[in-house]
Design a protein around this motif. Structure first.
Motif, mmCIF file in Angstrom:
data_model
loop_
_atom_site.group_PDB
_atom_site.id
_atom_site.type_symbol
_atom_site.label_atom_id
_atom_site.label_comp_id
_atom_site.label_asym_id
_atom_site.label_seq_id
_atom_site.Cartn_x
_atom_site.Cartn_y
_atom_site.Cartn_z
ATOM 1 N N ASN A 116 -16.886 2.543 1.244
ATOM 2 C CA ASN A 116 -15.923 2.670 0.079
ATOM 3 C C ASN A 116 -15.714 1.442 -0.459
ATOM 4 O O ASN A 116 -15.739 1.081 -1.638
ATOM 5 C CB ASN A 116 -14.520 3.240 0.648
ATOM 6 C CG ASN A 116 -14.648 4.757 0.771
ATOM 7 O OD1 ASN A 116 -15.595 5.180 0.348
ATOM 8 N ND2 ASN A 116 -13.613 5.299 1.365
ATOM 9 N N GLU A 117 -15.662 0.123 0.139
ATOM 10 C CA GLU A 117 -15.446 -1.043 -0.244
ATOM 11 C C GLU A 117 -16.697 -1.717 -1.043
ATOM 12 O O GLU A 117 -16.540 -2.180 -2.064
ATOM 13 C CB GLU A 117 -15.343 -1.945 0.957
ATOM 14 C CG GLU A 117 -13.793 -1.835 1.777
ATOM 15 C CD GLU A 117 -13.672 -2.455 3.025
ATOM 16 O OE1 GLU A 117 -12.620 -2.396 3.637
ATOM 17 O OE2 GLU A 117 -14.549 -3.104 3.622
ATOM 18 N N LEU A 118 -17.859 -1.159 -0.313
ATOM 19 C CA LEU A 118 -19.171 -1.856 -1.030
ATOM 20 C C LEU A 118 -19.116 -0.902 -2.455
ATOM 21 O O LEU A 118 -19.903 -1.579 -3.319
ATOM 22 C CB LEU A 118 -20.334 -1.436 -0.183
ATOM 23 C CG LEU A 118 -20.307 -2.227 1.357
ATOM 24 C CD1 LEU A 118 -21.479 -1.596 2.003
ATOM 25 C CD2 LEU A 118 -20.622 -3.518 0.831
ATOM 26 N N GLU A 119 -18.662 0.320 -2.352
ATOM 27 C CA GLU A 119 -18.677 1.097 -3.873
ATOM 28 C C GLU A 119 -17.800 0.360 -4.976
ATOM 29 O O GLU A 119 -18.326 0.225 -5.946
ATOM 30 C CB GLU A 119 -18.509 2.463 -3.707
ATOM 31 C CG GLU A 119 -18.532 3.104 -4.782
ATOM 32 C CD GLU A 119 -19.963 3.347 -5.133
ATOM 33 O OE1 GLU A 119 -19.736 3.775 -6.647
ATOM 34 O OE2 GLU A 119 -20.788 3.376 -4.624
ATOM 35 N N CYS A 128 0.769 -1.209 0.032
ATOM 36 C CA CYS A 128 -0.166 -0.168 -0.033
ATOM 37 C C CYS A 128 0.857 1.143 0.039
ATOM 38 O O CYS A 128 0.147 2.291 0.166
ATOM 39 C CB CYS A 128 -0.951 -0.079 1.134
ATOM 40 S SG CYS A 128 -0.270 -0.066 2.931
ATOM 41 N N THR A 129 2.147 1.154 -0.180
ATOM 42 C CA THR A 129 3.051 2.403 -0.040
ATOM 43 C C THR A 129 3.133 2.794 -1.669
ATOM 44 O O THR A 129 3.838 2.845 -2.223
ATOM 45 C CB THR A 129 4.475 2.065 0.371
ATOM 46 O OG1 THR A 129 4.290 1.480 1.414
ATOM 47 C CG2 THR A 129 5.238 3.308 0.536
ATOM 48 N N THR A 183 -8.033 2.506 2.664
ATOM 49 C CA THR A 183 -9.361 2.914 2.173
ATOM 50 C C THR A 183 -9.210 4.490 1.757
ATOM 51 O O THR A 183 -9.976 5.349 1.864
ATOM 52 C CB THR A 183 -10.616 2.815 3.184
ATOM 53 O OG1 THR A 183 -10.149 3.205 4.240
ATOM 54 C CG2 THR A 183 -10.818 1.561 3.077
ATOM 55 N N ALA A 184 -7.635 4.999 1.734
ATOM 56 C CA ALA A 184 -7.290 6.332 1.539
ATOM 57 C C ALA A 184 -7.934 6.686 0.178
ATOM 58 O O ALA A 184 -8.337 6.022 -0.708
ATOM 59 C CB ALA A 184 -6.093 6.507 1.730
ATOM 60 N N ASP A 231 -7.433 0.348 8.850
ATOM 61 C CA ASP A 231 -7.091 1.045 10.116
ATOM 62 C C ASP A 231 -7.497 2.516 10.128
ATOM 63 O O ASP A 231 -7.933 3.180 11.064
ATOM 64 C CB ASP A 231 -5.779 0.848 10.314
ATOM 65 C CG ASP A 231 -5.493 -0.411 10.908
ATOM 66 O OD1 ASP A 231 -6.477 -1.284 11.321
ATOM 67 O OD2 ASP A 231 -4.214 -0.981 10.894
ATOM 68 N N GLU A 232 -7.379 2.931 8.799
ATOM 69 C CA GLU A 232 -7.649 4.622 8.719
ATOM 70 C C GLU A 232 -8.876 4.626 7.725
ATOM 71 O O GLU A 232 -8.726 4.044 6.682
ATOM 72 C CB GLU A 232 -6.187 5.283 8.166
ATOM 73 C CG GLU A 232 -5.081 5.267 9.328
ATOM 74 C CD GLU A 232 -4.050 5.893 8.547
ATOM 75 O OE1 GLU A 232 -3.975 7.085 8.565
ATOM 76 O OE2 GLU A 232 -2.892 5.278 8.178
ATOM 77 N N TYR A 233 -9.689 5.791 7.913
ATOM 78 C CA TYR A 233 -10.655 6.296 7.055
ATOM 79 C C TYR A 233 -10.536 7.334 6.436
ATOM 80 O O TYR A 233 -10.509 8.358 7.245
ATOM 81 C CB TYR A 233 -11.949 5.742 7.733
ATOM 82 C CG TYR A 233 -13.243 5.870 6.991
ATOM 83 C CD1 TYR A 233 -14.062 7.167 6.607
ATOM 84 C CD2 TYR A 233 -13.374 4.726 6.091
ATOM 85 C CE1 TYR A 233 -15.096 7.120 5.826
ATOM 86 C CE2 TYR A 233 -14.620 4.413 5.190
ATOM 87 C CZ TYR A 233 -15.182 5.823 5.213
ATOM 88 O OH TYR A 233 -16.567 5.744 4.153
ATOM 89 N N TYR A 234 -10.677 7.833 5.255
ATOM 90 C CA TYR A 234 -10.505 8.902 4.502
ATOM 91 C C TYR A 234 -11.752 9.306 3.918
ATOM 92 O O TYR A 234 -12.880 8.669 4.329
ATOM 93 C CB TYR A 234 -9.566 8.606 3.567
ATOM 94 C CG TYR A 234 -8.208 8.840 4.042
ATOM 95 C CD1 TYR A 234 -7.305 9.901 4.178
ATOM 96 C CD2 TYR A 234 -7.705 7.451 4.583
ATOM 97 C CE1 TYR A 234 -6.053 9.740 4.659
ATOM 98 C CE2 TYR A 234 -6.447 7.380 5.382
ATOM 99 C CZ TYR A 234 -5.347 8.622 5.155
ATOM 100 O OH TYR A 234 -4.446 8.415 5.872
#
Length: 301
Positions: free
Chosen positions: A277-280, A192-193, A216-217, A244-247
């Motif tokens: 986001n994942e559902l989209e 993911c980097t 999910t950035a 872990d992080e949500y944008y």
């Protein structure tokens, strides 16, 4: 000597594993049967302090380092060497790590570190015309140069967080060089980097399987879309989510992507938490995946 020579090869390997590599090489002169045995030893142990074989001969530090470097190069880049793994190696004074070989087929670099605080001047060059598998697990420290990787089939690039010493523009430049150098692979796995502004001009025309580890950035969607657009023959897409992080909410453009229309047959979503986001993304794949045969979701435990 004869008794040892007649032992099964795994036992000889185990005995030699307690020796420094330079001593294993020296032992090859004892028996004709051992002539190339050191090439199949599973563990190579290099120690700069044991490079001098004559205790009465005194070398300067510079000479010792040069002799040691020549010996390591001689061992690692033998024309018979096909598989190389370098784990937890530190190069405090090296500016360029150059791995060039026509025989190497598999290369793994794990936790490779360069010394010093300013890392902009450190470079990693890989030029292996017959390399089939390349894996690297490291911070994005050196400036990568990938050359002549025409035989490469599989690549796994795992780059850790690199800190704040490097500007985003330079990070994107280096990521783009890596992706452009991997344009001939059939299986590609990326950590993911990755950054939204990463630009790569190459098309992955041979790519059949793409594995992404993403957050999910907001920059994740442009990255996924760009990779799909540049992988016209992609058949399998696997995504590992790190939520872990949500944008901000993702905005997925509703436009035709060649691989979704003609080739993508299997999608697997792993560590799926079910956020919007994942559902989209699921809705987008189901709507545009005209030849999609299987979509598998593994939920986050």
């Amino acid at each position: 000597g004869d008794r040892l020579s007649n032992l099964p090869e795994p036992i000889i390997h185990h005995i030699f594993s307690f020796l420094e590599t330079i001593d294993v090489v020296r032992a090859s002169a004892v028996s004709r049967k051992w002539r190339y045995l050191w090439l199949s030893i599973p563990y190579l142990n290099f120690n700069v302090h044991n490079i001098c074989s004559n205790p009465l001969e005194r070398w300067s530090l510079q000479t010792t380092n040069e002799k040691f470097k020549d010996f390591v190069n001689w061992v690692l880049f033998s024309p018979l060497l096909e598989n190389l793994k370098m784990d937890s190696c530190c190069f405090p004074d090296l500016k360029i790590l150059d791995i060039s070989s026509n025989s190497l087929k598999s290369l793994t670099l794990e936790r490779i570190e360069f010394g010093g605080d300013e890392l902009d001047n450190y470079k990693l060059k890989i030029a292996c015309s017959n390399l089939e598998s390349f894996n690297i697990f490291a911070p994005l420290l050196p400036d990568f140069t990938l050359e002549s990787l025409n035989s490469l089939q599989n690549a796994f690039i795992f780059l850790e967080t690199i800190g704040e010493y490097m500007e985003a523009k330079e990070i994107c430049h280096r990521m783009s060089k890596i992706l452009n150098g991997l344009r001939d692979v059939k299986v590609l796995k990326l950590s993911c980097t990755l950054y939204q502004r990463s630009y790569f001009s190459a098309s992955f025309n041979n790519l059949k399987s793409l594995i992404l580890c993403v957050t999910t950035a907001e920059w994740t969607v442009p990255l996924i879309i760009r990779l799909l657009n540049h992988s016209p023959n992609l058949e399998v897409l696997t995504i590992y989510f790190d939520s872990d992080e949500y944008y901000d909410d993702w905005e997925i453009p509703d436009k035709v992507i060649l691989c979704l229309t003609c080739h993508l047959k299997t999608v697997e979503l792993i560590d799926f938490s079910g956020n919007e986001n994942e559902l989209e993304l699921v809705r987008f794949l189901l709507k545009n995946g005209h030849v999609l045969q299987k979509l598998r979701v593994s939920w986050l435990e």
